[in-house]
Design a protein around this motif. Structure first.
Motif, PDB file in Angstrom:
ATOM      1  N   LEU A 374       0.813  -1.208   0.000  1.00 30.86           N
ATOM      2  CA  LEU A 374       0.000   0.000   0.000  1.00 30.86           C
ATOM      3  C   LEU A 374       0.850   1.264   0.000  1.00 30.86           C
ATOM      4  O   LEU A 374       0.555   2.222  -0.736  1.00 30.86           O
ATOM      5  CB  LEU A 374      -0.933   0.007   1.220  1.00 30.86           C
ATOM      6  N   ALA A 375       1.910   1.279   0.824  1.00 29.46           N
ATOM      7  CA  ALA A 375       2.723   2.491   0.957  1.00 29.46           C
ATOM      8  C   ALA A 375       3.700   2.652  -0.210  1.00 29.46           C
ATOM      9  O   ALA A 375       3.667   3.659  -0.925  1.00 29.46           O
ATOM     10  CB  ALA A 375       3.479   2.474   2.285  1.00 29.46           C
ATOM     11  N   MET A 376       4.569   1.642  -0.407  1.00 28.47           N
ATOM     12  CA  MET A 376       5.611   1.751  -1.423  1.00 28.47           C
ATOM     13  C   MET A 376       5.067   1.517  -2.822  1.00 28.47           C
ATOM     14  O   MET A 376       5.493   2.165  -3.781  1.00 28.47           O
ATOM     15  CB  MET A 376       6.738   0.761  -1.126  1.00 28.47           C
ATOM     16  N   GLY A 377       4.123   0.583  -2.950  1.00 21.36           N
ATOM     17  CA  GLY A 377       3.629   0.232  -4.275  1.00 21.36           C
ATOM     18  C   GLY A 377       2.578   1.173  -4.825  1.00 21.36           C
ATOM     19  O   GLY A 377       2.462   1.342  -6.040  1.00 21.36           O
ATOM     20  N   VAL A 378       1.792   1.802  -3.925  1.00 22.80           N
ATOM     21  CA  VAL A 378       0.665   2.616  -4.383  1.00 22.80           C
ATOM     22  C   VAL A 378       0.831   4.092  -4.000  1.00 22.80           C
ATOM     23  O   VAL A 378       0.964   4.957  -4.869  1.00 22.80           O
ATOM     24  CB  VAL A 378      -0.673   2.075  -3.807  1.00 22.80           C
ATOM     25  N   LEU A 379       0.814   4.397  -2.713  1.00 24.41           N
ATOM     26  CA  LEU A 379       0.783   5.791  -2.267  1.00 24.41           C
ATOM     27  C   LEU A 379       2.000   6.580  -2.748  1.00 24.41           C
ATOM     28  O   LEU A 379       1.868   7.700  -3.253  1.00 24.41           O
ATOM     29  CB  LEU A 379       0.677   5.856  -0.745  1.00 24.41           C
ATOM     30  N   LEU A 389       4.761   9.323   5.891  1.00 25.96           N
ATOM     31  CA  LEU A 389       5.611   9.739   7.007  1.00 25.96           C
ATOM     32  C   LEU A 389       4.796   9.860   8.290  1.00 25.96           C
ATOM     33  O   LEU A 389       5.199   9.354   9.349  1.00 25.96           O
ATOM     34  CB  LEU A 389       6.278  11.077   6.678  1.00 25.96           C
ATOM     35  N   ILE A 390       3.650  10.514   8.210  1.00 21.63           N
ATOM     36  CA  ILE A 390       2.792  10.695   9.386  1.00 21.63           C
ATOM     37  C   ILE A 390       2.324   9.349   9.930  1.00 21.63           C
ATOM     38  O   ILE A 390       2.319   9.102  11.141  1.00 21.63           O
ATOM     39  CB  ILE A 390       1.582  11.585   9.033  1.00 21.63           C
ATOM     40  N   THR A 391       1.940   8.450   9.029  1.00 21.63           N
ATOM     41  CA  THR A 391       1.456   7.130   9.443  1.00 21.63           C
ATOM     42  C   THR A 391       2.557   6.320  10.108  1.00 21.63           C
ATOM     43  O   THR A 391       2.349   5.709  11.165  1.00 21.63           O
ATOM     44  CB  THR A 391       0.903   6.367   8.223  1.00 21.63           C
ATOM     45  N   ASP A 392       3.746   6.313   9.503  1.00 26.87           N
ATOM     46  CA  ASP A 392       4.872   5.577  10.083  1.00 26.87           C
ATOM     47  C   ASP A 392       5.204   6.088  11.479  1.00 26.87           C
ATOM     48  O   ASP A 392       5.400   5.303  12.418  1.00 26.87           O
ATOM     49  CB  ASP A 392       6.115   5.707   9.187  1.00 26.87           C
ATOM     50  N   ALA A 430      -1.869  -0.745   8.537  1.00 26.51           N
ATOM     51  CA  ALA A 430      -2.719  -1.359   7.513  1.00 26.51           C
ATOM     52  C   ALA A 430      -4.056  -0.634   7.419  1.00 26.51           C
ATOM     53  O   ALA A 430      -4.577  -0.397   6.313  1.00 26.51           O
ATOM     54  CB  ALA A 430      -2.935  -2.834   7.828  1.00 26.51           C
ATOM     55  N   PHE A 431      -4.606  -0.256   8.574  1.00 23.10           N
ATOM     56  CA  PHE A 431      -5.883   0.474   8.598  1.00 23.10           C
ATOM     57  C   PHE A 431      -5.725   1.866   7.975  1.00 23.10           C
ATOM     58  O   PHE A 431      -6.528   2.280   7.121  1.00 23.10           O
ATOM     59  CB  PHE A 431      -6.376   0.586  10.040  1.00 23.10           C
ATOM     60  N   MET A 432      -4.670   2.610   8.368  1.00 24.00           N
ATOM     61  CA  MET A 432      -4.473   3.981   7.888  1.00 24.00           C
ATOM     62  C   MET A 432      -4.114   4.028   6.411  1.00 24.00           C
ATOM     63  O   MET A 432      -4.622   4.872   5.657  1.00 24.00           O
ATOM     64  CB  MET A 432      -3.399   4.669   8.735  1.00 24.00           C
ATOM     65  N   PHE A 433      -3.247   3.124   5.967  1.00 27.59           N
ATOM     66  CA  PHE A 433      -2.882   3.091   4.552  1.00 27.59           C
ATOM     67  C   PHE A 433      -4.080   2.676   3.694  1.00 27.59           C
ATOM     68  O   PHE A 433      -4.280   3.200   2.589  1.00 27.59           O
ATOM     69  CB  PHE A 433      -1.727   2.111   4.314  1.00 27.59           C
ATOM     70  N   LYS A 440      -8.248   7.770  -2.975  1.00 21.83           N
ATOM     71  CA  LYS A 440      -7.642   8.124  -4.268  1.00 21.83           C
ATOM     72  C   LYS A 440      -6.940   9.484  -4.312  1.00 21.83           C
ATOM     73  O   LYS A 440      -6.622   9.989  -5.387  1.00 21.83           O
ATOM     74  CB  LYS A 440      -8.699   8.080  -5.389  1.00 21.83           C
ATOM     75  N   ARG A 441      -6.637  10.087  -3.169  1.00 22.00           N
ATOM     76  CA  ARG A 441      -5.969  11.387  -3.181  1.00 22.00           C
ATOM     77  C   ARG A 441      -4.514  11.300  -3.626  1.00 22.00           C
ATOM     78  O   ARG A 441      -3.878  12.321  -3.912  1.00 22.00           O
ATOM     79  CB  ARG A 441      -6.035  12.012  -1.785  1.00 22.00           C
TER      80      ARG A 441
END
Length: 447
Positions: A374-379, A389-392, A430-433, A440-441
């Motif tokens: 979700l993070a590296m592949g999509v966002l 960064l905020i989520t991590d 996982a929930f936040m990502f 879709k932002r």
């Protein structure tokens, strides 16, 4: 869902990247295995030293990933010259960032290691290991920047070939320098460190030489240096990579803090986590190629303004990766006895703890896989790095690390339960990502 052509492209892009990362992870396991006959102190020293190196390596990964993200979008927009320029700028940024880290390591390696253990032998061995290996991060930075640029234009086999050659050289040098022979005295842990540094230097040099020899389109040309005067390109890449590098640093420093907690629980716990973290990394590495393929495909779609295709690709990867990861974890669990067999040189208490912790790691690593996808592949493919960064920072530093610390030293739970509590970080992420991907932002054209 992905059509047959997209599935084929995913496999073509993904398997060489996954295989390369699996081999690199196996190499870190081999380093620990090849010094395990020297005792728990040697295992702990290499494991703790590798965790310090891991903090720096993940920051390098953030830098190279940012270059790859921009390169994929430039490739989608048909601007190959911009990719070469960003290889140059990215490499320079990496060298500037790493030189102070290398210098500080010379003076403070022992102090950093002392945070993780009060065992003087582990600190002494680990200090020697870091003094020898830390300069190699510059070679890694240049190599990874070029490799991610190559992957962004769908060329994933070249990096794999160079990596395989480097790994074979590393293993040969490991055996020779750790144990001695051919006129060289046994160097032990320092031998493993020297083998790593020499193989990384070789990998960088052979990559640069071969690309120039075959006149590859991403081999930097003299004319590219003239473009370095355009500060807009420096600023554009910096704005993209700075949040990724900061996020990577925040996360990797947190993983080091986890190891500090485990190691402060005792030398057996330190030995166990040194043995098993590569197993977790092996699972994640298997899916790193899939996340990379996702990032490349999504980035190319966004760079060409194909947002519907980008969303379709992202959705499919997000749904499939955790199920495959659970299956892989179960397979590893069935092979537990054979995976832990090389570590028989460790103490009986360490092996007993390792068997318990192995179950937790193999059954829960799927959460790390979904977060990576979700993070590296999509966002991040759409440049949504600030949210990552905020989520991590929130999940790790505000929740999971404090809970893990309390579990270890206040509640004084058994090691396996402390390890289990640390996975609260991945549950929150996982929930936040997932929410962020759904809204879709992140779907932005960066070119």
């Amino acid at each position: 869902m992905l059509n047959k052509q997209q599935i084929k492209q995913t496999l073509i892009l993904g398997w060489p990247i996954s295989l390369q990362n699996i081999l690199v992870t196996l190499l870190s396991m081999i380093d620990v295995v090849m010094v395990s006959h020297l005792g728990d102190a040697a295992i702990g020293a290499v494991g703790l030293g590798n965790r310090v190196m891991f903090v720096v390596m993940v920051i390098i990964l953030g830098l190279s990933w940012g270059v790859g993200i921009l390169a994929a979008q430039y490739y989608g927009a048909g601007q190959t010259k911009k990719i070469r320029l960003n290889i140059l700028i990215g490499s320079i940024y990496g060298i500037i960032a790493l030189i102070p880290i290398i210098v500080l390591n010379i003076f403070y390696a022992d102090s950093i290691l002392a945070l993780g253990t009060d065992n003087e032998e582990v600190i002494s061995l680990g200090q020697s290991y870091l003094w020898i290996t830390m300069p190699s991060v510059i070679f890694v930075a240049v190599t990874q920047v070029i490799e991610n640029a190559l992957r962004s234009i769908n060329q994933v086999k070249l990096p794999l070939i160079f990596s395989v050659v480097s790994i074979i050289l590393n293993v040969i040098l490991n055996y020779w320098l750790i144990n001695g022979g051919l006129g060289v005295d046994a160097m032990g842990v320092s031998g493993a460190a020297l083998a790593t540094t020499l193989s990384r230097l070789f990998q960088m040099l052979i990559l640069l030489v071969i690309l120039k020899h075959i006149k590859h389109e991403l081999s930097v040309k003299r004319s590219d240096f003239a473009l370095l005067g355009n500060m807009a390109d420096w600023t554009k890449l910096l704005k993209l990579i700075a949040p990724i590098m900061l996020s990577s640093g925040v996360w990797s420093l947190g993983t080091f803090c986890y190891q500090l907690i485990y190691s402060r629980m005792g030398i057996n716990e330190l030995a166990v986590i040194s043995m098993l973290l590569p197993v977790e990394a092996l699972i994640v590495s298997l899916f790193f190629g899939i996340a990379s393929a996702c990032s490349i495909m999504v980035g190319q779609h966004l760079g060409a303004n194909r947002k519907a295709e980008a969303w379709n690709t992202a959705k499919t990867f997000a749904l499939l990766s955790p199920f495959v990861a659970i299956f892989v974890g179960l397979l590893l669990l069935l092979a537990q006895k054979y995976i832990l067999m090389p570590y028989q040189g460790a103490s009986a208490e360490s092996l007993a703890l390792a068997n318990q912790a192995f179950v937790v790691i193999t059954l829960l690593s799927w959460m790390k896989v979904i977060n990576m996808t979700l993070a590296m592949g999509v966002l991040r493919a759409g440049g949504d790095n600030r949210y990552c960064l905020i989520t991590d920072a929130t999940a790790m530093w505000c929740v999971a690390l404090p809970l893990t610390f309390l579990a270890a030293f206040y509640w004084q739970l058994a090691f396996v339960y402390v390890l289990l509590i640390s996975y609260s970080e991945d549950l929150i992420k996982a929930f936040m990502f997932g929410i962020r991907v759904k809204n879709k932002r992140w779907m932005k054209n960066l070119t």
